[in-house]
Scaffold this motif. Structure first.
Motif, PDB file in Angstrom:
ATOM      1  N   PRO A   1       0.762  -1.102  -0.026  1.00  0.00           N
ATOM      2  CA  PRO A   1      -0.001   0.052  -0.004  1.00  0.00           C
ATOM      3  C   PRO A   1       0.943   1.119   0.070  1.00  0.00           C
ATOM      4  O   PRO A   1       0.266   2.224  -0.477  1.00  0.00           O
ATOM      5  CB  PRO A   1      -0.789  -0.055   1.389  1.00  0.00           C
TER       6      PRO A   1
ATOM      7  N   VAL B   1      -0.268   5.024   0.944  1.00  0.00           N
ATOM      8  CA  VAL B   1      -0.736   4.647   2.215  1.00  0.00           C
ATOM      9  C   VAL B   1       0.559   4.221   3.361  1.00  0.00           C
ATOM     10  O   VAL B   1       1.073   3.130   3.155  1.00  0.00           O
ATOM     11  CB  VAL B   1      -1.724   3.478   2.056  1.00  0.00           C
TER      12      VAL B   1
ATOM     13  N   PRO C   1      -8.811   1.732   0.607  1.00  0.00           N
ATOM     14  CA  PRO C   1      -8.553   0.297   0.340  1.00  0.00           C
ATOM     15  C   PRO C   1      -9.263  -0.186  -1.040  1.00  0.00           C
ATOM     16  O   PRO C   1      -8.529  -0.750  -1.700  1.00  0.00           O
ATOM     17  CB  PRO C   1      -9.111  -0.303   1.415  1.00  0.00           C
TER      18      PRO C   1
ATOM     19  N   LEU D   1      -6.523  -1.558  -3.914  1.00  0.00           N
ATOM     20  CA  LEU D   1      -6.880  -3.026  -4.076  1.00  0.00           C
ATOM     21  C   LEU D   1      -7.329  -3.332  -5.562  1.00  0.00           C
ATOM     22  O   LEU D   1      -6.724  -4.252  -5.919  1.00  0.00           O
ATOM     23  CB  LEU D   1      -7.663  -3.731  -2.967  1.00  0.00           C
TER      24      LEU D   1
ATOM     25  N   PHE E   1      -5.765  -0.194   7.497  1.00  0.00           N
ATOM     26  CA  PHE E   1      -6.089  -0.228   6.173  1.00  0.00           C
ATOM     27  C   PHE E   1      -6.848  -1.309   5.458  1.00  0.00           C
ATOM     28  O   PHE E   1      -7.896  -1.070   4.804  1.00  0.00           O
ATOM     29  CB  PHE E   1      -4.786  -0.236   5.642  1.00  0.00           C
ATOM     30  N   LEU E   2      -6.691  -2.560   6.131  1.00  0.00           N
ATOM     31  CA  LEU E   2      -7.242  -3.675   5.766  1.00  0.00           C
ATOM     32  C   LEU E   2      -8.408  -4.278   6.973  1.00  0.00           C
ATOM     33  O   LEU E   2      -8.004  -3.683   8.089  1.00  0.00           O
ATOM     34  CB  LEU E   2      -6.711  -4.720   5.272  1.00  0.00           C
TER      35      LEU E   2
ATOM     36  N   ARG F   1     -10.380 -10.130   5.921  1.00  0.00           N
ATOM     37  CA  ARG F   1      -9.198  -9.599   5.213  1.00  0.00           C
ATOM     38  C   ARG F   1      -9.019 -10.406   4.030  1.00  0.00           C
ATOM     39  O   ARG F   1      -8.627  -9.995   2.689  1.00  0.00           O
ATOM     40  CB  ARG F   1      -7.969  -9.372   5.988  1.00  0.00           C
TER      41      ARG F   1
END
Length: 304
Positions: A10, A15, A27, A31, A49-50, A57
């Motif tokens: 990221p 990020v 995200p 992604l 973030f996740l 996840r």
């Protein structure tokens, strides 16, 4: 095939865990762009973030064609009065793995080759622009903690590696060598951070290939790197100015490093990690994804 072992991070989309680093992309977009580019996996990025749940996840990553890879774990390792293991246990729990009998092998649900805990021996302050000096007691604690963490992670089927990193307690050539001599933990070969710290990443990869267990690929503007090393510019300012370049666009022999590692039998991941600071949300189809695609094109040329 190298292509099957190329992952993202990221931070290449700006990020980052550092407060005030810059605009943080969502995200969903990051992604989606990783998956569309054809990356095989991703590191997790900073906390939050996740999704925190491992199953949620993994499902989210799988929806974008990505495998979970593990992630960055900054920890204070040099303070003799501070035990880092409770923090590392929490990180491993967040990875979604449980302690197991080593004889039982890799825990169920762990990707082939296992997850990777990418340790950085941070000083405990925000950012990477300054760091304190480390005395003999600090070095003894750091080296002992590296081996303790590696053993703890292995109990869960996770591989721990140390990431020499600008602004941490292991940055420069003598410090990297002290880790190699004084502990058994393998390294994350981050080509950019090593060069800024004064280490030739190609020489290191060729000299100790058996200690390289994870790779972060960056190309670097050597002039800006020298300015950081000499204290003429702060690290974060250098990142903002573009010290990290797409592969093939800087001064590191990335092709030579990849060929050297492959020739020595390296079978781990190559994580594309061009640390970026964003001021705003990029236009659709623009922004960091262009550099990621350039890196993938460069690696495809090596494979060809």
């Amino acid at each position: 095939m190298i292509k099957d072992r190329v992952a993202g991070a990221p931070i290449s989309w700006g990020v980052c865990e550092v407060p005030g680093w810059g605009h943080q992309m969502a995200p969903a977009r990051v992604l989606a762009e990783m998956g569309a580019a054809g990356l095989a996996a991703t590191e997790f990025g900073p906390d939050g973030f996740l999704p925190a749940g491992a199953a949620e996840r993994a499902d989210l990553l799988a929806s974008h064609g990505l495998r979970p890879l593990g992630g960055f774990a900054p920890a204070v390792l040099h303070d003799p009065s501070r035990d880092p293991l409770p923090e590392i246990r929490r990180t491993l729990a967040a990875f979604g793995v449980e302690r197991s009998n080593p004889a039982e092998g890799t825990p169920a649900g762990t990707p082939a080759g296992g997850l990777t805990l990418v340790l950085a021996a941070v000083h405990g302050l925000d950012g990477y622009d300054e760091r304190p000096a480390l005395d003999a007691a600090g070095w003894a604690a750091l080296l002992a903690n590296l081996d303790r963490i590696a053993a703890l992670a292995a109990e869960s089927g996770v591989r721990a590696v140390l990431h020499p990193h600008v602004g941490t307690m292991v940055e420069r050539a003598d410090e990297v060598q002290r880790v190699l001599d004084g502990s058994g933990i393998p390294l994350c070969l981050d080509t950019g951070h090593l060069l800024i710290g004064g280490v030739d990443p190609g020489e290191l990869a060729a000299r100790v290939p058996g200690r390289i267990a994870h790779v972060h690929l960056k190309d670097v503007d050597a002039g800006l790197a020298a300015d950081v090393r000499a204290g003429r510019i702060a690290y974060t300012d250098a990142v903002r100015k573009g010290v990290y370049r797409p592969l093939g666009g800087g001064d590191i022999d990335i092709a030579g490093i990849v060929r050297s590692l492959e020739g020595a039998g390296y079978g781990g991941w190559y994580v594309l990690e061009q640390d970026t600071i964003l001021d705003r949300e990029p236009d659709e189809g623009a922004g960091p994804i262009a550099d990621v695609r350039a890196c993938l094109d460069f690696l495809a040329g090596i494979a060809a």
